[in-house]
Design a protein around this motif. Structure first.
Motif, short mmCIF file in Angstrom:
data_model
loop_
_atom_site.label_atom_id
_atom_site.label_comp_id
_atom_site.label_asym_id
_atom_site.label_seq_id
_atom_site.Cartn_x
_atom_site.Cartn_y
_atom_site.Cartn_z
N ALA A 1 -73.27 16.63 3.64
CA ALA A 1 -72.84 15.24 3.60
C ALA A 1 -72.89 14.66 5.01
N PHE A 2 -73.36 13.44 5.09
CA PHE A 2 -73.46 12.81 6.40
C PHE A 2 -72.82 11.43 6.37
N ILE A 3 -71.93 11.19 7.34
CA ILE A 3 -71.34 9.85 7.49
C ILE A 3 -71.65 9.35 8.89
N ASP A 4 -72.36 8.25 8.93
CA ASP A 4 -72.64 7.59 10.21
C ASP A 4 -71.48 6.61 10.44
N VAL A 5 -70.61 6.96 11.38
CA VAL A 5 -69.45 6.09 11.61
C VAL A 5 -69.72 5.20 12.82
N LEU A 6 -69.86 3.92 12.57
CA LEU A 6 -70.09 2.97 13.67
C LEU A 6 -68.82 2.92 14.50
N GLN A 7 -68.96 3.27 15.76
CA GLN A 7 -67.77 3.50 16.58
C GLN A 7 -67.87 2.71 17.88
N PRO A 8 -67.17 1.59 17.96
CA PRO A 8 -67.21 0.85 19.22
C PRO A 8 -66.71 1.70 20.39
N CYS A 9 -67.42 1.56 21.49
CA CYS A 9 -67.01 2.20 22.74
C CYS A 9 -66.74 1.07 23.72
N PRO A 10 -65.49 0.60 23.80
CA PRO A 10 -65.21 -0.57 24.62
C PRO A 10 -65.53 -0.34 26.10
N THR A 11 -65.61 0.89 26.51
CA THR A 11 -65.84 1.16 27.93
C THR A 11 -67.32 1.01 28.32
N TYR A 12 -68.22 1.50 27.48
CA TYR A 12 -69.64 1.47 27.88
C TYR A 12 -70.55 0.64 26.99
N ASN A 13 -70.19 0.47 25.70
CA ASN A 13 -71.09 -0.32 24.87
C ASN A 13 -70.55 -1.73 24.74
N ASN A 14 -70.95 -2.57 25.68
CA ASN A 14 -70.47 -3.95 25.71
C ASN A 14 -71.34 -4.86 24.85
N VAL A 15 -72.31 -4.26 24.16
CA VAL A 15 -73.15 -5.06 23.26
C VAL A 15 -72.69 -4.88 21.82
N MET A 16 -72.62 -3.65 21.36
CA MET A 16 -72.21 -3.39 19.98
C MET A 16 -70.69 -3.21 19.96
N THR A 17 -70.02 -4.32 20.09
CA THR A 17 -68.55 -4.30 20.23
C THR A 17 -67.90 -4.46 18.87
N GLN A 18 -66.56 -4.41 18.89
CA GLN A 18 -65.81 -4.63 17.66
C GLN A 18 -66.21 -5.96 17.02
N GLN A 19 -66.28 -6.97 17.86
CA GLN A 19 -66.61 -8.31 17.34
C GLN A 19 -68.04 -8.33 16.77
N TRP A 20 -68.95 -7.68 17.50
CA TRP A 20 -70.36 -7.62 17.09
C TRP A 20 -70.47 -6.99 15.71
N TYR A 21 -69.79 -5.85 15.56
CA TYR A 21 -69.85 -5.16 14.27
C TYR A 21 -69.20 -6.00 13.17
#
Ligand SMILES: Cc1ncc(C[n+]2csc(CCOP(=O)(O)OP(=O)(O)O)c2C)c(N)n1
Ligand code: SF4
Ligand SMILES: [Mg+2]
Lengths: 639, 310
Positions: free
Chosen positions: B192-212
């Motif tokens: 079983a595979f779950i791809d969990v979209l996980q914001p990284c507020p420290t380094y991923n300033n593009v795919m943020t909580q708001q973006w997702y």
């Protein structure tokens, strides 16, 4: 005394392996001890390959040249082995190839062609098989030409099968001719054919006919030879390769998981084991353990990185676990070895050394991975390294390696090589009573409150409860006794000290007589130090040299970690002369000796060709050292 | 009675940055384990190396913190030796699909009964924000010195192609939804595979909580008729096609939920049982290997193909 050697050569895929196996079985049935090594190219079909079988009424343990009989199944074999038969020995060849010229043989390496042509022309000869036959005659060999094409036609007619379907039986014609000449009765060849092709009547019948044809031929030409039965007549024995015996040792030693990624010369070990993945429990113990059959899970992985990590995972869960590979695969395992060490995971890595560097000569032998095995694993990672010199040693060492891994909760490397992998040996019953299976501090129950996987103990070894039987943390990071990651200096020191104590436990737990074996006495003219499959040729050379009044002592290193410091130091101090046999460029054994004892070996005997070391090479090298005081002797016998 | 999820909390200090998506995944795991009443000794969380891979220290079950990229083979070895354990791999996108991609594929091919939870922040968190294998090309997150010139991998497609028999996507901050999917994945018999979209507020300033949160939607809410569960082999081609189409959706709308499920493929342990009967009852971890130190096998009785009567 019977001491014979037989060489059978031909194209890869042309039945060299089966001819060798049938020959070996016939000779074992006749009562002899045998050692047969196969030399082959990294190729599936067409390149030259040969089997060199040693036959003795004492112990057969090394190949030698020249041999007493050569069977050359094709023209390339005639040219390749025209110097390999002794004076008065027999050379069997295919008369239908007489006109073949050296240059017409596509698979034959160019430089070898040039050497053969030069040799023949020195003797005023041309470059056909017929010229090579003349050369052989001039060297005093007895020639036995058989028209193999005609023989195969005859086999086809007599068996009522097509020529194509029986063409492979040419190997048995050639082999049988040599055996007839040496004096092995035809019945043994028949029985060996039946045993080797067990149950396959369609193959057995034509091969028996092929044997008959050859025997008739020899009877009419030179007459059948006369060989007394050997001393092992009547015994139940085994005929097995080094790959086989390591698989057997592991299974007997209680292995339950083996992982591997295919690589020469390791894969055959895993494949043999997989063929025996369900084994019967000894009758007398079946009731006691409540099981009649035991399984060994043999898993082919996606790469060697997976193979070692999966074996480690299995070990954490309580399996007796191992993986098998060669130098290139072991290189990929490096990082995980270090993890196994800090995680204290018991895992065995069998390394079947082959000739490097890099892919080098993948089907050839060497001892080039000694230092690689000793030092693999970054960051002060330690392991036990045990090396085997012959089939018996390999069987028992495979069990020992599993025991040591679990007892000391540490990775153990079992170093073997291609010579062992691809050599067939007759073996007596193993001494089951001498075997103890030791799982160390393993227990499947835990009631002592919170389980500490890395508990600090007197001997540095913690109680081991597998994953699944007590909640626990296993960590590749420096950790607390429970297993939490930590970088506190004091905890770090305590854990390093714990792992050091474990090394002390290994020092105490593996006595000197398991680290090294000494053959001969200290008043010898020369002391040879080596390890692995150098053992057979050296022990055989010792006998030969003794006959000539030269006394040799052999110090056979069994474990490099822990190292037999005391014995090696003593050997240097008591010996008049010391030579190390090192089947590698860097003289790695000498370096290891120097590192652990400070002694520098004054003489080194080296080989790089990737062909099995032979008795006469050691004889020659020792004389060279004693007579001319040379520092470095390089030997390179064998096609 | 089921355990409280608090029992699955370990005493270790959780060292992720404030606001890190990993916290959501951790809490979802606690809750899923509690609701399934998993035995802490018999539940094994295996991780590689990365920010996310510290998770075994934080969950009070059995943990194995391995090396970078290798949690899948280690977990496979554990499950192989003892098929009666519940085994999860919880690791980063770099760990599973960068350095460990070969193992990710191999697990699917084996369909071993292991749940892989991928903490997908599209960056290499622990090494300070380099591009991860799921970061789209030409995106330049904070720590990158130049825009990313390597394309993103589609983890769902790769999982389907590799043979995983349960493929889902979830979002780290939606703890209860994620918890439900983790539960389903654990209950599933197979890889079983779950791809969990996980914001990284420290380094991923593009795919943020708001973006997702502007993009994600739940398949079961918006497309209640979506069905990509294979119940018989005949349905395979149609449902795989449907799942692939869903897995390709990315951009303005990102689907969450169970994308694909195949109930027809036997898991690895059942396959081993077929070629080695008795495996499940006496697996490698626990089957007897000796009797009072004596070996259980006589080579001359077992390796009869090598025995010769002289
Ligand atoms: C063999 C090896 N190469 C490189 C590293 C350095 N390293 C540590 S973590 C990491 C990347 C982690 O990224 P990811 O798996 O996505 O986890 P995250 O930190 O994002 O959760 C790397 C490259 C390592 N530990 N081992
Ligand atoms: S760097 Fe990113 S992934 Fe790592 S702990 Fe911080 S927020 Fe989480
Ligand atoms: Mg990441």
């Amino acid at each position: 005394m019977v001491d014979l050697a037989l060489l059978i050569g031909g194209p890869q895929g042309g039945g060299i392996e089966s001819a060798g196996q049938i020959g070996v079985r016939a000779l074992v049935m006749k009562g002899y001890d045998i050692f047969g090594v196969r030399e082959y190219h990294s190729n599936i079909i067409g390149a030259h390959s040969y089997f060199n079988i040693r036959i003795r009424d004492t112990v057969a343990r090394s190949p030698r040249l020249p041999v007493d009989a050569v069977v050359a199944l094709d023209a390339e074999s005639v040219f390749t082995h025209m110097d390999d038969v002794r004076e008065g020995g027999i050379f069997v060849y295919d008369t239908s190839t007489l006109k073949t010229r050296v240059d017409r043989i596509a698979p034959m390496p160019g430089p070898l062609k040039e050497r053969v042509k030069a040799k023949l022309s020195q003797h005023g000869l041309g470059d056909t098989v017929a010229d090579a036959v003349k050369y052989l005659e001039s060297r005093g060999a007895k020639l036995l030409g058989i028209d193999l094409k005609a023989a195969i036609k005859e086999v086809a007619e007599k068996s009522g099968r097509s020529v194509v379907s029986v063409a492979r039986a040419a190997n048995v014609v050639g082999l049988s001719a040599a055996l007839a000449f040496l004096g092995v009765e035809k019945e043994y060849v028949h029985r060996a054919i039946e045993a080797y092709f067990a149950g396959k009547t369609r193959v057995i019948e034509p091969n028996k006919i092929a044997a008959d044809i050859a025997y008739d031929y020899v009877e009419e030409s030179y007459g059948l030879g006369n060989l007394p039965d050997g001393p092992h007549k009547g015994k139940v024995r085994m005929v097995a390769s080094g790959n086989d015996v390591v698989a057997m040792g592991k299974v007997v030693g209680g292995l339950t998981v083996q992982t591997y990624y295919p690589i020469t010369p390791a894969a055959d070990e895993a494949l043999y084991m997989e063929g025996h993945r369900l084994v019967e429990v000894r009758e007398e113990l079946a009731e006691k353990v409540g099981l009649e059959k035991l399984g060994v899970a043999v898993i082919q992985t996606e790469d060697e990185i997976s193979a070692i990590n999966m074996a480690i995972g299995a070990a954490l869960a309580g399996a007796r676990s191992a993986t098998t590979t060669s130098g290139p695969g072991f290189a990929l395992m490096n990082e995980a070895i270090s993890m196994a060490y800090i995680m204290e995971a018991p895992v065995v890595i069998t390394i079947w050394q082959r000739a490097g560097p890099s892919t080098g000569m993948a089907t050839r032998t060497g001892q080039q991975d000694l230092l690689h095995a000793m030092f693999a694993g970054h960051g002060d990672a330690v392991k036990i390294v045990v090396a085997s010199g012959d089939h018996e040693e390999a069987f028992y060492d495979a069990i020992k390696a599993l025991n040591w891994a679990e007892k000391f909760q540490i990775p153990v490397v079992h170093l073997v090589d291609k010579t062992l992998a691809a050599s067939t040996k007759s073996l007596d019953r193993f001494d089951l009573d001498s075997i103890t299976i030791d799982r160390g501090k393993l227990s499947y129950e835990w009631s002592g409150g919170e389980y500490l996987r890395y508990k600090l103990t007197e001997d540095g070894i913690s109680p081991r409860v597998p994953v699944g039987f007590a909640k626990q943390l296993n960590s590749s990071l420096e950790h607390t006794e429970y297993g939490y990651a930590i970088e506190d200096p004091e905890v770090r020191n305590a854990m390093v000290e714990k792992r050091l104590k474990k090394l002390d436990a290994i020092e105490r737990g593996i006595p000197e007589d398991e680290r090294v074996k000494v053959y001969g006495s200290s008043d010898a003219d020369i002391t040879i130090i080596s390890w692995g499959t150098v053992k057979g040729p050296v022990l055989d050379a010792m006998e030969k040299l003794e006959d000539e009044g030269i006394k040799v002592r052999y110090v056979h290193i069994k474990t490099f970690i822990p190292f037999p410091v005391r014995t090696i130091d003593e050997a240097f101090k008591s010996a008049s002369r010391v030579a190390v046999v090192d089947y590698n460029m860097l003289a790695q054994t000498s370096l290891a000796i120097r590192m652990f004892t400070g002694h520098k070996a004054p003489h080194v005997i080296q080989k790089f060709t990737g062909r099995a070391l032979q008795e006469q090479e050691i004889v020659r090298a020792v004389k060279e050292i004693l007579e001319n005081n040379v520092e470095r002797v390089v030997v390179s016998d064998g096609a | 009675m089921a355990r409280s999820w608090l029992e699955y909390r370990s005493p270790a200090w959780v060292q992720w940055c404030p606001g890190c998506g990993n916290y959501g995944i951790l809490t979802a795991a606690f809750k899923a384990f509690a609701e399934l009443d998993l035995d802490p000794a018999k539940t094994v969380v295996v991780s590689g190396i990365g920010c996310s891979s510290r998770i075994p220290y934080y969950i009070n079950v059995t943990g194995v913190h391995t090396i970078h990229g290798r949690p899948i083979p280690v977990a496979t070895g554990i499950k192989l030796a003892n098929p009666h354990l519940t085994v999860l791999v919880m690791s980063g996108d770099g760990d599973l699909l960068g350095i460990g991609a070969a193992h990710f594929v191999a697990l699917g091919r084996r369909n071993a009964d292991i749940t892989v939870v991928m903490h997908d922040n599209a960056v290499y968190g622990l090494t300070k924000g380099q591009a991860g294998p799921t970061l789209p090309a030409w995106v330049q997150t904070k720590a990158l010195r130049a825009p990313n010139i390597q394309d993103a991998l589609n983890p769902l497609l790769l999982a389907i192609a590799s043979g995983y028999t349960f493929v889902a996507r979830a979002y780290a901050y939606h703890v209860d939804k994620l918890k439900d999917i983790i539960k389903e994945a654990i209950k599933h018999r197979g890889a079983a595979f779950i791809d969990v979209l996980q914001p990284c507020p420290t380094y991923n300033n593009v795919m943020t909580q708001q973006w997702y949160e502007q993009r994600i939607y739940y398949i079961d809410e918006q497309e209640p008729d979506y069905d990509a569960t294979i119940k018989s082999p005949e349905e395979r081609s149609e449902k795989v096609a449907r799942a692939i189409a869903k897995a390709m959706e990315w951009g303005d709308r990102i689907p969450l939920g169970i994308i694909y499920r195949d109930l027809t493929k036997e898991p690895f342990d059942a396959r081993i049982e077929k070629i080695m009967p008795g495996y499940l009852e006496h697996p490698p971890a626990t089957r007897p290997v000796h009797y009072e130190g004596k070996p259980l096998v006589d080579p001359f009785k077992v390796f009869t193909d090598r025995v010769v009567q002289a």
